[in-house]
Design an enzyme around this catalytic site. Structure first.
Site, PDB file in Angstrom:
ATOM      1  N   ARG A   1      -0.873   4.811  -1.189  1.00 52.28           N
ATOM      2  CA  ARG A   1      -1.804   5.914  -0.996  1.00 52.28           C
ATOM      3  C   ARG A   1      -2.498   5.870   0.372  1.00 52.28           C
ATOM      4  O   ARG A   1      -2.631   6.895   1.029  1.00 52.28           O
ATOM      5  CB  ARG A   1      -2.872   5.851  -2.090  1.00 52.28           C
ATOM      6  CG  ARG A   1      -3.750   7.083  -2.163  1.00 52.28           C
ATOM      7  CD  ARG A   1      -4.908   6.855  -3.129  1.00 52.28           C
ATOM      8  NE  ARG A   1      -4.500   6.401  -4.421  1.00 52.28           N
ATOM      9  CZ  ARG A   1      -4.231   7.199  -5.461  1.00 52.28           C
ATOM     10  NH1 ARG A   1      -4.357   8.496  -5.339  1.00 52.28           N
ATOM     11  NH2 ARG A   1      -3.863   6.690  -6.619  1.00 52.28           N
TER      12      ARG A   1
ATOM     13  N   PRO B   1       0.830  -1.206   0.000  1.00 52.29           N
ATOM     14  CA  PRO B   1       0.000   0.000   0.000  1.00 52.29           C
ATOM     15  C   PRO B   1       0.864   1.257   0.000  1.00 52.29           C
ATOM     16  O   PRO B   1       1.907   1.309   0.652  1.00 52.29           O
ATOM     17  CB  PRO B   1      -0.775  -0.114   1.317  1.00 52.29           C
ATOM     18  CG  PRO B   1       0.132  -0.901   2.216  1.00 52.29           C
ATOM     19  CD  PRO B   1       0.909  -1.847   1.325  1.00 52.29           C
TER      20      PRO B   1
ATOM     21  N   CYS C   1       1.174  29.493 -15.907  1.00 53.19           N
ATOM     22  CA  CYS C   1       0.603  30.047 -17.140  1.00 53.19           C
ATOM     23  C   CYS C   1       0.007  28.999 -18.059  1.00 53.19           C
ATOM     24  O   CYS C   1       0.481  28.805 -19.190  1.00 53.19           O
ATOM     25  CB  CYS C   1       1.690  30.822 -17.870  1.00 53.19           C
ATOM     26  SG  CYS C   1       2.293  32.124 -16.816  1.00 53.19           S
TER      27      CYS C   1
HETATM   28  N1  LLP Z   1       2.645  -1.519  -6.079  1.00 54.93           N
HETATM   29  C1  LLP Z   1       2.859  -1.225  -7.390  1.00 54.93           C
HETATM   30  C2  LLP Z   1       3.562  -2.180  -8.222  1.00 54.93           C
HETATM   31  C3  LLP Z   1       2.412   0.019  -7.891  1.00 54.93           C
HETATM   32  O1  LLP Z   1       2.615   0.303  -9.180  1.00 54.93           O
HETATM   33  C4  LLP Z   1       1.738   0.933  -7.050  1.00 54.93           C
HETATM   34  C5  LLP Z   1       1.270   2.219  -7.544  1.00 54.93           C
HETATM   35  C6  LLP Z   1       1.550   0.567  -5.705  1.00 54.93           C
HETATM   36  C7  LLP Z   1       2.012  -0.664  -5.260  1.00 54.93           C
HETATM   37  C8  LLP Z   1       0.863   1.465  -4.720  1.00 54.93           C
HETATM   38  O2  LLP Z   1      -0.463   1.692  -5.032  1.00 54.93           O
HETATM   39  P1  LLP Z   1      -1.360   2.528  -4.007  1.00 54.93           P
HETATM   40  O3  LLP Z   1      -1.554   1.676  -2.768  1.00 54.93           O
HETATM   41  O4  LLP Z   1      -0.652   3.777  -3.701  1.00 54.93           O
HETATM   42  O5  LLP Z   1      -2.622   2.744  -4.737  1.00 54.93           O
HETATM   43  N2  LLP Z   1       0.264   9.023  -9.272  1.00 54.93           N
HETATM   44  C9  LLP Z   1      -1.030   8.380  -9.198  1.00 54.93           C
HETATM   45  C10 LLP Z   1      -0.950   6.996  -8.602  1.00 54.93           C
HETATM   46  C11 LLP Z   1       0.002   6.064  -9.298  1.00 54.93           C
HETATM   47  C12 LLP Z   1       0.088   4.694  -8.706  1.00 54.93           C
HETATM   48  C13 LLP Z   1       1.193   3.901  -9.310  1.00 54.93           C
HETATM   49  N3  LLP Z   1       1.432   2.612  -8.747  1.00 54.93           N
HETATM   50  C14 LLP Z   1      -2.004   9.265  -8.435  1.00 54.93           C
HETATM   51  O6  LLP Z   1      -1.627  10.361  -8.000  1.00 54.93           O
HETATM   52  O7  LLP Z   1      -3.174   8.913  -8.286  1.00 54.93           O
END
Ligand code: LLP
Length: 421
Positions: free
Chosen positions: A278, A276, A346
């Site tokens: 986010r 995790p 901008c």
């Molecule tokens: N594991 C892998 C292989 C991943 O690619 C990601 C996120 C995670 C774990 C973590 O996922 P989470 O638990 O954070 O959802 N910049 C984007 C989010 C990109 C996520 C990329 N991979 C945003 O601001 O929403």
């Protein structure tokens, strides 16, 4: 739940008034709460209690050394996706045996960095990458534990830019080809197959796609074991979403997610890893900004902030919603106002929200973007030669700058002039 609450009419980060930090650090800045980071990490850890497991924080979400150190102190492993992230995790004191190396295009150089420093496992995403890893491992005289990331062709029902589990996405190998690819992995020197990896996307607000993916992984575990592979570890990825918009139904909690993991793969006797990002960091951080002007436009008022898309790109990039609240608590019963909330950069894409109804604020007032801790500071840039946004960490009544704002001289002097000019 987070630790950014109004107290005595002022937004606080834990026990510190946010306005006090702004007075010392200037705006804009990111502010993180140690208590929220801790709470969210523990929720995952406790959700898997009783199963052999490791919560590997996806550090791409927020990778400041102080954040990594806070989580490492709680026993977190790390999920890294570049040589830089690997070295950053090590610098924060995370041992190699707690670092999982993910990512769709690891270079040989990145492989070397992690193999020399020590790594828990590589999550391999393609056959050419597997061949390269084998070569690098052999050249260093080591055997590297691997999983193969499978693409289960499951719709994660999230924003297209952050969905990763459909067959058209670049990630992993098609699950239908898994037996072939595992057979190849078993043949290659320097690799030791230990498990399966899957990650279907980010900001998932429904458990069903996880269920579909994990059931496929459970089935594949039995098939690969019957083929003679050791499958003792399952990396189930990250992706559980957070409530950005308070009016929406709350997404499932880590406890529900933990129960689903037990239900779908618990009978296999595997060690489980989750990644995790986010949910650990998102609600543990806010972006604090100041109103520069309130400008009356054609049929609308623009709230022009000193924070911009270079500081928080999520609204411009994913049409993401972030709650924006005044730092001074609005008086009860005060009439709300409606604004287009924008930064000074901008281009029209530098818009945080359109027709947003919020308590009225005026020039010089502070506002806070909630749920900005994940994919906020890490995605910031110096576009428009705006200084890279600083970061602050709060712990109870203390706060510390954990990344200072660069000076204009530092920014300008990073460039070098060729001899012919
Ligand atoms: N594991 C892998 C292989 C991943 O690619 C990601 C996120 C995670 C774990 C973590 O996922 P989470 O638990 O954070 O959802 N910049 C984007 C989010 C990109 C996520 C990329 N991979 C945003 O601001 O929403």
């Amino acid at each position: 739940m987070d630790h950014f609450l109004y107290r005595d009419g002022e937004l606080h980060a834990e026990d510190v008034p946010v306005a006090e930090i702004a007075a010392e650090v200037g705006t804009p800045f990111y502010c993180y709460s140690t208590a929220t980071l801790t709470r969210h990490f523990r929720l995952f850890d406790e959700a898997l209690e009783g199963m052999p497991h490791l919560v590997c924080y996806a550090m791409k979400a927020a990778s400041n050394q102080a954040i990594l150190k806070t989580l490492a102190g709680l026993g977190a492993g790390m999920d890294v996706v570049s040589g830089g992230e690997y070295l950053r995790a090590r610098a924060a004191g995370v041992p190699g045996e707690k670092i999982v190396f993910s990512g769709v295009g690891k270079t040989r150089e990145e492989m070397r960095i992690a193999l020399e420093g020590g790594v828990r496992q590589f999550n391999v995403e393609s056959e050419p990458e597997m061949a390269a890893l084998s070569e690098v491992a052999v050249s260093l005289g080591v055997e590297v534990p691997i999983t193969v990331r499978v693409n289960p062709d499951v719709d994660a029902r999230t924003h297209a830019k952050i969905a990763t589990g459909k067959s058209e996405n670049k990630f992993g190998i098609p699950i239908a080809r898994a037996r072939e690819v595992y057979a190849e992995a078993a043949r290659l020197p320097g690799l030791k197959v230990i498990g399966i990896d899957v990650h279907i996307g980010s900001q998932l607000t429904d458990l069903e796609p996880f269920r579909m993916a994990y059931e496929k992984v459970a089935e594949l575990t039995e098939v690969l074991r019957a083929d003679g592979h050791e499958i003792s570890r399952l990396d189930l990825g990250g992706g559980l979403g957070i409530p950005y918009e308070r009016s929406n139904a709350a997404p499932p909690l880590p406890t529900d997610y933990g129960a689903l993991i037990r239900e779908t793969v618990g009978h296999l006797g595997c060690e489980v890893e989750i990644e995790p990002g986010r949910l650990v960091a998102g609600n543990a951080g806010i972006l604090v900004s100041k109103v520069i002007y309130v400008k009356s436009g054609e049929g609308r008022d623009f709230l022009i902030l000193d924070g911009a898309m270079n500081d928080l790109i999520r609204p411009a990039m994913y049409d993401a919603y972030h709650d924006i609240v005044p730092v001074r608590e609005p008086a009860p019963g005060v009439e709300p106002a409606k604004y287009d909330i924008v930064g000074p950069v901008c281009e029209s894409g530098d818009t945080f929200a359109k027709e947003r109804v919020m308590p009225a604020v005026g020039e010089g007032d502070l506002v806070a973007f909630r749920s900005a801790g994940a994919y906020g500071a890490v995605m910031s840039s110096e576009y428009n030669t705006r200084p890279l946004v600083p970061e602050v960490l709060v712990h109870e009544h203390q706060f510390a700058v954990i990344r200072p704002r660069p000076t204009f001289d530092e920014m300008i002097n990073r460039d070098t002039i060729p001899a012919w000019l």
